[in-house]
Write a protein that holds these residues in place. Structure first.
Motif, short mmCIF file in Angstrom:
data_model
loop_
_atom_site.label_atom_id
_atom_site.label_comp_id
_atom_site.label_asym_id
_atom_site.label_seq_id
_atom_site.Cartn_x
_atom_site.Cartn_y
_atom_site.Cartn_z
N SER A 286 0.82 -1.20 0.00
CA SER A 286 0.00 0.00 0.00
C SER A 286 0.86 1.26 0.00
O SER A 286 0.60 2.21 -0.73
N THR A 287 1.92 1.30 0.81
CA THR A 287 2.79 2.47 0.91
C THR A 287 3.51 2.75 -0.40
O THR A 287 3.69 3.90 -0.80
N LEU A 288 3.93 1.76 -1.15
CA LEU A 288 4.67 1.91 -2.39
C LEU A 288 3.83 2.61 -3.45
O LEU A 288 4.31 3.48 -4.19
N GLN A 289 2.53 2.32 -3.54
CA GLN A 289 1.65 2.98 -4.50
C GLN A 289 1.51 4.48 -4.18
O GLN A 289 1.55 5.33 -5.08
N THR A 290 1.39 4.84 -2.92
CA THR A 290 1.26 6.25 -2.51
C THR A 290 2.51 7.04 -2.86
O THR A 290 2.43 8.19 -3.34
N VAL A 291 3.71 6.52 -2.68
CA VAL A 291 4.97 7.22 -2.94
C VAL A 291 5.11 7.51 -4.43
O VAL A 291 5.55 8.60 -4.82
N HIS A 292 4.73 6.64 -5.34
CA HIS A 292 4.84 6.86 -6.78
C HIS A 292 3.95 8.04 -7.21
O HIS A 292 4.35 8.85 -8.06
N GLN A 293 2.77 8.17 -6.61
CA GLN A 293 1.88 9.31 -6.94
C GLN A 293 2.52 10.64 -6.53
O GLN A 293 2.46 11.63 -7.27
N ARG A 294 3.18 10.75 -5.37
CA ARG A 294 3.82 12.00 -4.90
C ARG A 294 5.01 12.37 -5.77
O ARG A 294 5.27 13.55 -6.01
N ILE A 295 5.74 11.42 -6.29
CA ILE A 295 6.88 11.69 -7.17
C ILE A 295 6.41 12.41 -8.43
O ILE A 295 7.02 13.39 -8.88
N ARG A 296 5.34 11.98 -9.03
CA ARG A 296 4.84 12.61 -10.25
C ARG A 296 4.38 14.06 -9.97
O ARG A 296 4.59 14.96 -10.80
N SER A 297 3.81 14.35 -8.80
CA SER A 297 3.36 15.70 -8.45
C SER A 297 4.55 16.66 -8.29
O SER A 297 4.51 17.80 -8.72
N ILE A 298 5.63 16.23 -7.68
CA ILE A 298 6.82 17.08 -7.44
C ILE A 298 7.50 17.44 -8.76
O ILE A 298 7.98 18.57 -8.93
N GLU A 299 7.58 16.54 -9.71
CA GLU A 299 8.21 16.83 -11.01
C GLU A 299 7.48 17.98 -11.71
O GLU A 299 8.10 18.85 -12.35
#
Length: 991
Positions: A286-299
């Motif tokens: 569950s945690t791994l899916q959430t981290v990938h979404q935040r990476i796309r927002s920061i870029e």
């Protein structure tokens, strides 16, 4: 060794005090609180060190300033001039010694110079005051003689008091025939203890036998106690084993089941760990899916906050940072303009006040205004002022001296006018001498009258005696004559012619006896008395003839007094004339010195550019003004140079700023507006930079989190595989079955541990409960048997101890011996103390004997001469009697003890002895003698003779006298008196 100079930096209330050119006989005169005691203490302190804080003596530390100490200058035969300086430092002060050929090590030189003398010895011999004299009055009568003998040997009664103290302590320890002294009491107790020890020794044989028997029974009792102790321990252990028999059987059953199970391999908490691993795998997905979404927002956010490429942030920041400094430079330029204007005003004001010539203004910076010039000017000016003041003072004194000379000349002329002619004076002197012989005639007349009176008394006595003898002889002669007459008549009647002849002889003898009584020595007394009366009559006639010359005698005495007065005034007139001549000479010399100093001041004025008419007294102020002018000139030059430098720096910086803004595409013409634009632009770019930095940091952290999550997932799956391998199974189902077997084994092991904890390391040699009961009965019988034997031995021991107590009522032999040795040790220790004191007393007696045989006779002889002189030869000798006491012989050969003398005479005796000791010791210790008001109890005649004696002593020993009495100061010439005032300035005897 002569004291030449006293210089006090700071000591008590004295500050910067100097006394120069001290004479061989120097008097310090001043009222109370003028500093006499302070100067005496200062001399002692410089020679021997300041008093420490632990001593009761005053330290005289100054209250109002920090300088503490000073120096003394001595003139010695061996070393020449010696300077001893002592200032505040360590406990006794830091001392330095300076000889004519350079400094000397004080620690080595001072003891050599003082010849081993310390402060106590110096004050007891060479320095004394009224307090030392008053000590004699406080002594008991029997102590005064001993005190004076001690003063004649060592200068004080120190050894005498030490001898008395040791004698007192000796008597407190032991006294023949005494009871209370310590050693007497210890010796008595030691003898009593010796008797008790002898009695205890006789009883010791029976005592030792009882002790041996008691020791034997005690050993047996201890062995029985040990046996019973071991048996009781064993009995308790067997009873405990009987009580725990069911637990022992349970323990054996558990061990049998553990053997059946065998080894079970299962990891600790295996099931819990397996469940934990399953839960964590779900969380990681569950945690791994959430981290990938935040990476796309920061870029996306990083692209929106991109920086301007044409704007150089570093260069812009430099201009912004330098702006406050440029503003400060602008303010400094404004301040410099103001300062330059103010300094020019001050410069012009100083020039106007000094009336300084315009041609010298340009040379101000080249003037010599250094420390050397100031010191030279100050020293020359002070010397000029001091010399001028001394010149004025000397002029006043010269005027007073001339007035005194005129007054003395007039007085001498007035006295000369009252003189009679020499021929008349000679005639009067002859009459006066004849009149002087009249005094001897009167004395002779008085003597004759006393002799006549004595002779008349003797004559009357002789007459009375003669009358009595005559009456007695008449009675005897008449009786004898009556008997002889009766015999004559009887012998004539009876014709006894032989008896008749005897009767005639008896009558003849009676008549002869009566005539003999009448011819006594009274005639000789009468003749002598008549001769004395004739001599008295002649003396009375001579006295009557001389009675008419009394008027001439009075006139001669008046003329004699006039001539003595004229001689005194004339001698004083000559002294004053000489003194005035010396002052006139000094006045001319001092006036030349003033002229020289004035020329030096004019030369300094020329060097400083001042007019020759400029006031001497304002030269120091002018020097300070020139110093200020020189300083202002330098400051003006520095300010102008700094202004030019700041203007150049401002122009260069402004040009660079405008060039940078034109490159950016923002042309601005005001430095402040340009800096404001740069500050705003920098703020925006820096905010973007911070945002990008934060986003990049978060982006990096999220990538790290992804990597960590993946690594953790892989690690958990690896741990689950290791868990199965540890349980030796292939799948999860077999793992759970193995967990149940492991749980059963763990429960058995826990119970086994609990049982072993309860039973401990218990030994079990028995197989059944019946065997245990049999062993318990056997041990109980053994314990009862040994307890009975122990009770019997204890009864025997009590009986023997009771017998022993009868022998111990007076103490055993060992105790008595120990007590005897302890008392003997105490006696020996006190005896050693007594021996030490006895040896010390003997040494003191030898020292006193050495002094008495060596120095003492010389001191007594010299003291006798001084004492005879002081008492006007009323007392002629000093004697030391056989009992060691001092005796004083009067001129009529009558002896007196010191305590029988009057207070003043006793003090004269004490001073004579002290001065006699100084005279004897002057070769070994050639120190100055210090006397503080030592003659205040003397009358005028005794004081005069005392001062004459001191004058004689000062011929080879320097004497320093301190007094507050004017009549004593009046006996000295002015050049020998040092006047101390209530306010103590720096004084110099040469002025």
């Amino acid at each position: 060794m002569k004291l030449k100079q006293i210089h006090i930096y700071g000591y008590g209330r004295l500050h910067d005090f100097t006394a120069d050119n001290l004479s061989d006989l120097q008097l310090f005169y001043g009222e109370n609180e003028a500093g006499k005691s302070t100067i005496m203490s200062f001399i002692h302190s410089i020679l021997f060190g300041f008093p420490t804080l632990q001593q009761s003596e005053l330290r005289y530390e100054p209250k109002t300033q920090s300088s503490y100490g000073g120096k003394l200058i001595f003139d010695t035969e061996k070393y020449g001039e010696v300077v001893i300086e002592r200032v505040k430092g360590k406990a006794a002060g830091d001392v330095t010694v300076l000889l004519e050929d350079g400094p000397a090590e004080a620690s080595d030189f001072l003891p050599k110079l003082l010849n081993g003398m310390d402060k106590k010895m110096y004050r007891s011999i060479f320095s004394f005051d009224l307090q030392g004299l008053q000590e004699i009055q406080h002594l008991k009568e029997e102590e005064i003689g001993k005190y004076l003998i001690a003063a004649a040997t060592i200068g004080s009664d120190g050894l005498l008091r030490a001898e008395q103290q040791i004698q007192k302590e000796l008597q407190e320890l032991f006294k023949p025939g005494g009871r209370r002294p310590i050693l007497n009491d210890l010796l008595k107790n030691l003898r009593q203890q010796d008797q008790q020890l002898k009695r205890a020794k006789q009883e010791n044989a029976a005592y030792e036998s009882l002790l041996t028997e008691i020791q034997k029974i005690n050993s047996r009792v201890e062995a029985t106690k040990e046996f019973l102790k071991q048996k009781k321990i064993k009995s308790e252990a067997v009873n405990e084993l009987f009580k725990r028999w069911p637990l022992i059987m349970e323990k054996d059953q558990i061990k049998q089941r553990l053997l059946e199970l065998g080894p079970v391999h299962f990891p600790a908490d295996g099931l819990k760990r397996l469940e934990k691993y399953h839960d964590r795998l779900l969380e990681l997905s569950s945690t791994l899916q959430t981290v990938h979404q935040r990476i796309r927002s920061i870029e996306h956010e990083i692209k929106e906050n991109a920086l301007r490429q044409e704007f150089d942030l570093n260069k812009a920041q430099i201009f912004v940072n330098e702006w406050p400094q440029q503003e400060q430079g602008l303010r400094e330029l404004s301040n410099l303009d103001h300062s330059i204007a103010e300094e020019r005003k001050k410069f012009d004001a100083f020039l106007a006040e000094l009336h300084y010539p315009a041609k010298m203004v340009e040379k101000i910076n080249s003037l010599n205004l250094g420390i050397d010039m100031k010191a030279r000017m100050t020293e020359t000016l002070q010397q000029y002022i001091r010399s001028e003041d001394r010149l004025k003072d000397l002029a006043d004194r010269l005027k007073d001296g001339r007035k005194v000379v005129i007054d003395l000349e007039n007085r001498c002329k007035e006295i000369e006018q009252q003189f009679v002619s020499e021929s008349v004076f000679k005639e009067w002197r002859i009459h006066y001498e004849e009149q002087a012989s009249t005094a001897s005639l009167k004395e002779e007349k008085s003597k004759l009258e006393k002799e006549i009176e004595e002779l008349e008394k003797r004559k009357k006595h002789e007459k009375d005696l003669l009358h009595k003898k005559k009456r007695q002889s008449l009675i005897v002669s008449a009786t004898f004559l009556f008997i002889s007459l009766g015999m004559l008549i009887w012998s004539f009647i009876s014709k006894q012619w032989s008896m008749l002849f005897a009767a005639i002889l008896g009558m003849t003898f009676s008549g002869y006896f009566i005539r003999k009584v009448e011819g006594t020595g009274i005639d000789f007394i009468t003749e002598t008395l008549d001769g004395k009366r004739r001599g008295l009559q002649k003396l009375e006639e001579q006295l009557k003839r001389a009675a008419g010359d009394n008027h001439i005698t009075h006139q001669y005495e008046d003329q004699q007094r006039l001539r003595i007065k004229w001689k005194e005034d004339y001698a004083r007139l000559q002294d004053e004339k000489q003194r005035v001549a010396e002052m006139e000479n000094s006045f001319h010399q001092l006036r030349r010195i003033v002229e020289v100093e004035e020329r030096k001041l004019n030369e300094i004025k020329a060097e400083l550019g001042l007019d020759e008419g400029f006031s001497h007294l304002k030269m120091e102020d002018a020097f300070s003004m020139l110093k200020n002018l020189q300083s202002i000139s330098c400051q003006l030059n520095e300010a102008m140079a700094k202004k030019e430098r700041l203007q150049k720096e401002q122009g260069k910086w402004t040009e660079g700023l405008f060039q940078f803004l034109s490159n950016v595409g923002e042309p601005v013409h005001e430095p402040a507006q340009a800096v404001y634009f740069l500050q705003e632009t920098l703020k925006k770019e820096q905010e973007k930079k911070i945002v990008i930095k934060e986003l990049e940091k978060k982006f990096s952290e999220l990538n790290i989190d992804v990597l960590q999550l993946k690594n953790e997932d892989s690690a958990i799956r690896s741990n689950m595989k290791k868990l199965f391998e540890a349980a030796q199974v292939d799948d999860e189902e077999d793992f759970r079955k193995k967990a149940k077997l492991s749980e059963e084994k763990n429960i058995l092991l826990e119970r086994l541990a609990l049982l072993e904890g309860q039973l401990g390391e218990i030994m079990n040699p028995f197989h059944t409960q019946e065997e245990i009961q049999t062993e318990i009965k056997y041990l109980k019988a053994e314990i009862e048997k040994k307890s009975q034997l122990l009770e019997e031995d204890r009864n025997s021991l009590a009986s023997l101890n009771q017998k022993l107590s009868f022998l111990e009522e007076g103490g055993t032999y060992t105790e008595q011996l120990h007590l005897f040795r302890q008392m003997r040790s105490t006696f020996n220790e006190e005896s050693r103390n007594w021996a030490k004191l006895a040896i010390a007393l003997k040494l003191l007696e030898k020292i006193m004997k050495k002094y008495k045989e060596g120095r003492f006779p010389q001191v007594i002889r010299q003291a006798a001469e001084y004492f005879s002189f002081l008492t006007d030869h009323e007392y002629i000798h000093l004697h030391v009697k056989a009992d060691g006491n001092l005796a004083v012989e009067r001129k009529d050969r009558v002896l007196f003890a010191p305590e029988e003398l009057s207070k003043g005479t006793g003090e004269q005796l004490y001073i004579a002895i002290r001065l006699g000791l100084v005279h004897v010791m002057k070769k070994e210790y050639p120190f100055p003698v210090i006397i503080d008001d030592g003659f205040v109890n003397f009358d005028q005649a005794r004081t005069k003779r005392m001062l004459e004696l001191v004058q004689t002593i000062s011929l080879d020993t320097q004497v320093l006298l301190f007094t507050c009495h004017r009549h004593i100061a009046g006996q000295f010439s002015e050049d020998r008196i040092f006047h101390l005032q209530q306010r103590l300035p720096t004084l110099n005897l040469t002025e």
